[in-house]
Design a protein around this motif. Structure first.
Motif, PDB file in Angstrom:
ATOM      1  N   MET A 121       0.656  -1.386  -0.007  1.00 52.62           N
ATOM      2  CA  MET A 121      -0.055   0.007   0.038  1.00 52.62           C
ATOM      3  C   MET A 121       0.710   1.128   0.090  1.00 52.62           C
ATOM      4  SD  MET A 121      -2.851   0.930   2.811  1.00 52.62           S
ATOM      5  CE  MET A 121      -2.314   2.559   3.788  1.00 52.62           C
ATOM      6  N   ALA A 122       0.521   2.245  -0.794  1.00 52.23           N
ATOM      7  CA  ALA A 122       1.398   3.576  -0.754  1.00 52.23           C
ATOM      8  C   ALA A 122       0.652   4.440   0.266  1.00 52.23           C
ATOM      9  CB  ALA A 122       1.204   3.858  -2.278  1.00 52.23           C
ATOM     10  N   GLY A 123       1.617   5.450   0.291  1.00 48.96           N
ATOM     11  CA  GLY A 123       1.029   6.569   1.237  1.00 48.96           C
ATOM     12  C   GLY A 123      -0.269   7.217   0.575  1.00 48.96           C
ATOM     13  N   LYS A 124      -0.917   8.077   1.176  1.00 51.93           N
ATOM     14  CA  LYS A 124      -1.961   8.730   0.754  1.00 51.93           C
ATOM     15  C   LYS A 124      -2.205  10.244   1.690  1.00 51.93           C
ATOM     16  CE  LYS A 124      -5.546   6.803   3.881  1.00 51.93           C
ATOM     17  NZ  LYS A 124      -6.706   6.062   4.088  1.00 51.93           N
ATOM     18  N   PHE A 125      -2.864  11.014   0.835  1.00 53.72           N
ATOM     19  CA  PHE A 125      -3.532  12.293   1.647  1.00 53.72           C
ATOM     20  C   PHE A 125      -4.767  12.202   2.205  1.00 53.72           C
ATOM     21  CE2 PHE A 125       0.046  13.872  -1.382  1.00 53.72           C
ATOM     22  CZ  PHE A 125       0.729  14.811  -0.364  1.00 53.72           C
ATOM     23  N   GLU A 126      -4.950  12.460   3.341  1.00 48.13           N
ATOM     24  CA  GLU A 126      -6.298  12.746   3.909  1.00 48.13           C
ATOM     25  C   GLU A 126      -6.686  14.000   3.883  1.00 48.13           C
ATOM     26  OE1 GLU A 126      -6.864   8.754   6.712  1.00 48.13           O
ATOM     27  OE2 GLU A 126      -6.340  10.750   7.550  1.00 48.13           O
ATOM     28  N   LEU A 127      -7.885  14.394   3.066  1.00 51.84           N
ATOM     29  CA  LEU A 127      -8.427  15.629   3.251  1.00 51.84           C
ATOM     30  C   LEU A 127      -9.599  15.967   4.004  1.00 51.84           C
ATOM     31  CD1 LEU A 127      -9.128  18.061   0.002  1.00 51.84           C
ATOM     32  CD2 LEU A 127     -10.605  18.313   1.920  1.00 51.84           C
ATOM     33  N   ASP A 128      -9.530  16.673   5.098  1.00 51.35           N
ATOM     34  CA  ASP A 128     -10.425  16.653   6.243  1.00 51.35           C
ATOM     35  C   ASP A 128     -10.721  18.139   6.540  1.00 51.35           C
ATOM     36  OD1 ASP A 128     -12.196  15.413   8.041  1.00 51.35           O
ATOM     37  OD2 ASP A 128     -10.492  14.581   9.301  1.00 51.35           O
ATOM     38  N   ALA A 177     -11.482  20.486   9.786  1.00 52.24           N
ATOM     39  CA  ALA A 177     -11.074  20.953  11.083  1.00 52.24           C
ATOM     40  C   ALA A 177     -12.308  21.352  11.903  1.00 52.24           C
ATOM     41  CB  ALA A 177     -10.197  22.014  11.596  1.00 52.24           C
ATOM     42  N   SER A 178     -12.412  21.164  13.051  1.00 50.39           N
ATOM     43  CA  SER A 178     -13.457  21.514  14.177  1.00 50.39           C
ATOM     44  C   SER A 178     -13.939  23.000  13.955  1.00 50.39           C
ATOM     45  CB  SER A 178     -13.079  21.425  15.533  1.00 50.39           C
ATOM     46  OG  SER A 178     -11.896  22.046  16.035  1.00 50.39           O
ATOM     47  N   ASN A 179     -13.195  23.868  13.421  1.00 53.31           N
ATOM     48  CA  ASN A 179     -13.618  25.183  12.991  1.00 53.31           C
ATOM     49  C   ASN A 179     -14.257  25.265  11.565  1.00 53.31           C
ATOM     50  OD1 ASN A 179     -11.463  25.071  11.561  1.00 53.31           O
ATOM     51  ND2 ASN A 179     -10.514  26.936  12.502  1.00 53.31           N
ATOM     52  N   GLY A 180     -14.495  24.108  10.856  1.00 55.44           N
ATOM     53  CA  GLY A 180     -14.947  24.245   9.547  1.00 55.44           C
ATOM     54  C   GLY A 180     -13.975  24.379   8.252  1.00 55.44           C
ATOM     55  N   GLN A 181     -12.597  24.703   8.873  1.00 53.46           N
ATOM     56  CA  GLN A 181     -11.818  24.850   7.539  1.00 53.46           C
ATOM     57  C   GLN A 181     -11.054  23.460   7.460  1.00 53.46           C
ATOM     58  OE1 GLN A 181      -8.690  28.042   8.634  1.00 53.46           O
ATOM     59  NE2 GLN A 181     -10.150  29.759   8.646  1.00 53.46           N
ATOM     60  N   PHE A 182     -10.227  23.561   6.255  1.00 55.11           N
ATOM     61  CA  PHE A 182      -9.994  22.412   5.712  1.00 55.11           C
ATOM     62  C   PHE A 182      -8.267  21.869   5.779  1.00 55.11           C
ATOM     63  CE2 PHE A 182     -13.683  23.708   3.363  1.00 55.11           C
ATOM     64  CZ  PHE A 182     -14.199  22.880   3.283  1.00 55.11           C
ATOM     65  N   ILE A 183      -8.046  20.989   6.094  1.00 57.77           N
ATOM     66  CA  ILE A 183      -6.697  20.641   6.339  1.00 57.77           C
ATOM     67  C   ILE A 183      -6.436  19.283   5.626  1.00 57.77           C
ATOM     68  CG2 ILE A 183      -6.429  21.271   8.721  1.00 57.77           C
ATOM     69  CD1 ILE A 183      -6.776  18.579   9.867  1.00 57.77           C
ATOM     70  N   PHE A 184      -5.033  18.892   5.430  1.00 56.36           N
ATOM     71  CA  PHE A 184      -4.494  17.574   4.805  1.00 56.36           C
ATOM     72  C   PHE A 184      -3.606  17.155   5.422  1.00 56.36           C
ATOM     73  CE2 PHE A 184      -1.861  20.590   2.463  1.00 56.36           C
ATOM     74  CZ  PHE A 184      -0.663  19.802   2.577  1.00 56.36           C
ATOM     75  N   ARG A 185      -3.402  15.772   5.759  1.00 59.09           N
ATOM     76  CA  ARG A 185      -2.370  14.913   6.231  1.00 59.09           C
ATOM     77  C   ARG A 185      -1.748  13.972   5.288  1.00 59.09           C
ATOM     78  NH1 ARG A 185      -6.878  15.136   9.960  1.00 59.09           N
ATOM     79  NH2 ARG A 185      -7.611  13.185   9.002  1.00 59.09           N
ATOM     80  N   LEU A 186      -0.621  13.989   5.292  1.00 56.81           N
ATOM     81  CA  LEU A 186      -0.057  12.895   4.402  1.00 56.81           C
ATOM     82  C   LEU A 186       0.308  11.498   5.457  1.00 56.81           C
ATOM     83  CD1 LEU A 186       1.376  11.729   1.840  1.00 56.81           C
ATOM     84  CD2 LEU A 186       3.502  12.994   2.292  1.00 56.81           C
ATOM     85  N   LYS A 187      -0.255  10.422   4.916  1.00 59.82           N
ATOM     86  CA  LYS A 187       0.296   9.225   5.781  1.00 59.82           C
ATOM     87  C   LYS A 187       1.009   8.533   4.863  1.00 59.82           C
ATOM     88  CE  LYS A 187      -3.808   9.048   8.942  1.00 59.82           C
ATOM     89  NZ  LYS A 187      -4.877   8.350   9.399  1.00 59.82           N
ATOM     90  N   ALA A 188       1.980   7.765   5.620  1.00 65.66           N
ATOM     91  CA  ALA A 188       2.828   6.716   4.775  1.00 65.66           C
ATOM     92  C   ALA A 188       1.964   5.477   5.063  1.00 65.66           C
ATOM     93  CB  ALA A 188       4.146   6.432   5.872  1.00 65.66           C
ATOM     94  N   ALA A 189       2.419   4.490   4.210  1.00 64.64           N
ATOM     95  CA  ALA A 189       1.660   3.195   4.027  1.00 64.64           C
ATOM     96  C   ALA A 189       1.498   2.510   5.271  1.00 64.64           C
ATOM     97  CB  ALA A 189       2.727   2.268   3.263  1.00 64.64           C
ATOM     98  N   VAL A 235       1.010   9.556  10.266  1.00 61.96           N
ATOM     99  CA  VAL A 235       1.066  10.699   9.765  1.00 61.96           C
ATOM    100  C   VAL A 235       2.450  11.183   9.523  1.00 61.96           C
ATOM    101  CG1 VAL A 235       0.431  13.459  10.019  1.00 61.96           C
ATOM    102  CG2 VAL A 235      -1.424  11.417  10.569  1.00 61.96           C
ATOM    103  N   ILE A 236       2.948  11.631   8.451  1.00 60.81           N
ATOM    104  CA  ILE A 236       4.396  12.341   8.153  1.00 60.81           C
ATOM    105  C   ILE A 236       4.517  13.756   7.933  1.00 60.81           C
ATOM    106  CG2 ILE A 236       5.323  10.056   7.804  1.00 60.81           C
ATOM    107  CD1 ILE A 236       4.845  10.490   4.766  1.00 60.81           C
ATOM    108  N   LYS A 270       9.273  12.350   0.670  1.00 61.81           N
ATOM    109  CA  LYS A 270       9.864  12.324  -0.696  1.00 61.81           C
ATOM    110  C   LYS A 270       9.304  10.953  -1.432  1.00 61.81           C
ATOM    111  CE  LYS A 270      14.215  14.738   0.094  1.00 61.81           C
ATOM    112  NZ  LYS A 270      15.568  14.734   0.069  1.00 61.81           N
ATOM    113  N   ASN A 271       9.245  10.065  -0.831  1.00 64.01           N
ATOM    114  CA  ASN A 271       8.860   8.575  -1.456  1.00 64.01           C
ATOM    115  C   ASN A 271       7.367   8.574  -1.441  1.00 64.01           C
ATOM    116  OD1 ASN A 271      11.320   7.432  -1.756  1.00 64.01           O
ATOM    117  ND2 ASN A 271      11.432   6.829   0.520  1.00 64.01           N
ATOM    118  N   ASN A 272       6.446   9.062  -0.650  1.00 64.70           N
ATOM    119  CA  ASN A 272       5.289   8.891  -0.498  1.00 64.70           C
ATOM    120  C   ASN A 272       4.342  10.062  -1.154  1.00 64.70           C
ATOM    121  OD1 ASN A 272       4.357   6.274   1.247  1.00 64.70           O
ATOM    122  ND2 ASN A 272       6.205   7.493   2.534  1.00 64.70           N
ATOM    123  N   ALA A 273       4.692  11.283  -1.060  1.00 67.29           N
ATOM    124  CA  ALA A 273       3.930  12.405  -1.676  1.00 67.29           C
ATOM    125  C   ALA A 273       3.724  12.396  -3.100  1.00 67.29           C
ATOM    126  CB  ALA A 273       4.443  13.699  -1.093  1.00 67.29           C
TER     127      ALA A 273
END
Length: 111
Positions: A1-8, A10-22, A26-27, A98-101
């Motif tokens: 499984m490769a890494g992935k971005f999660e677009l989510d 935040a509690s205040n209604g704004q948007f964030i992303f996290r890059l997760k490794a395989a 969270v990296i 570098k490898n996952n993004a």
């Protein structure tokens, strides 16, 4: 499984992303964005800049732990790492970004 971005949302209604490794760790995390489109642009910027070593700003916190920022071409921070005990851990984190993004899929958790 490769890494992935999660677009989510935040509690205040704004948007964030996290890059997760395989392994699910969270990296890289983003700042908050006011729109989903701006957040998606941030993800694209990470994918574009992740392979460029000169875009990593290596930092040391006041408590001696290490972390890094990934910078866009305009030198704005587009992502920040977790804290690491030492520089070796930080460099491993950079290698992981570098490898996952570049080819990571985006999982939109706001839908």
């Amino acid at each position: 499984m490769a890494g992935k971005f999660e677009l989510d949302k935040a509690s205040n209604g704004q948007f964030i992303f996290r890059l997760k490794a395989a392994n699910g760790q969270v990296i890289l995390g983003s700042e908050q964005y006011t729109t989903k489109e701006a957040c998606k642009n941030g993800i694209e910027s990470v994918q574009t800049n992740a392979a460029k070593d000169e875009r990593y700003q290596r930092k040391e916190a006041k408590d001696g732990r290490h972390y890094f920022n990934l910078l866009a071409g305009n030198h704005q921070v587009i992502g920040t790492s977790q804290m690491y005990k030492d520089t070796g851990g930080m460099e491993n984190g950079i290698d992981s970004v570098k490898n996952n993004a570049p080819g990571a899929a985006v999982d939109d958790l706001t839908d």
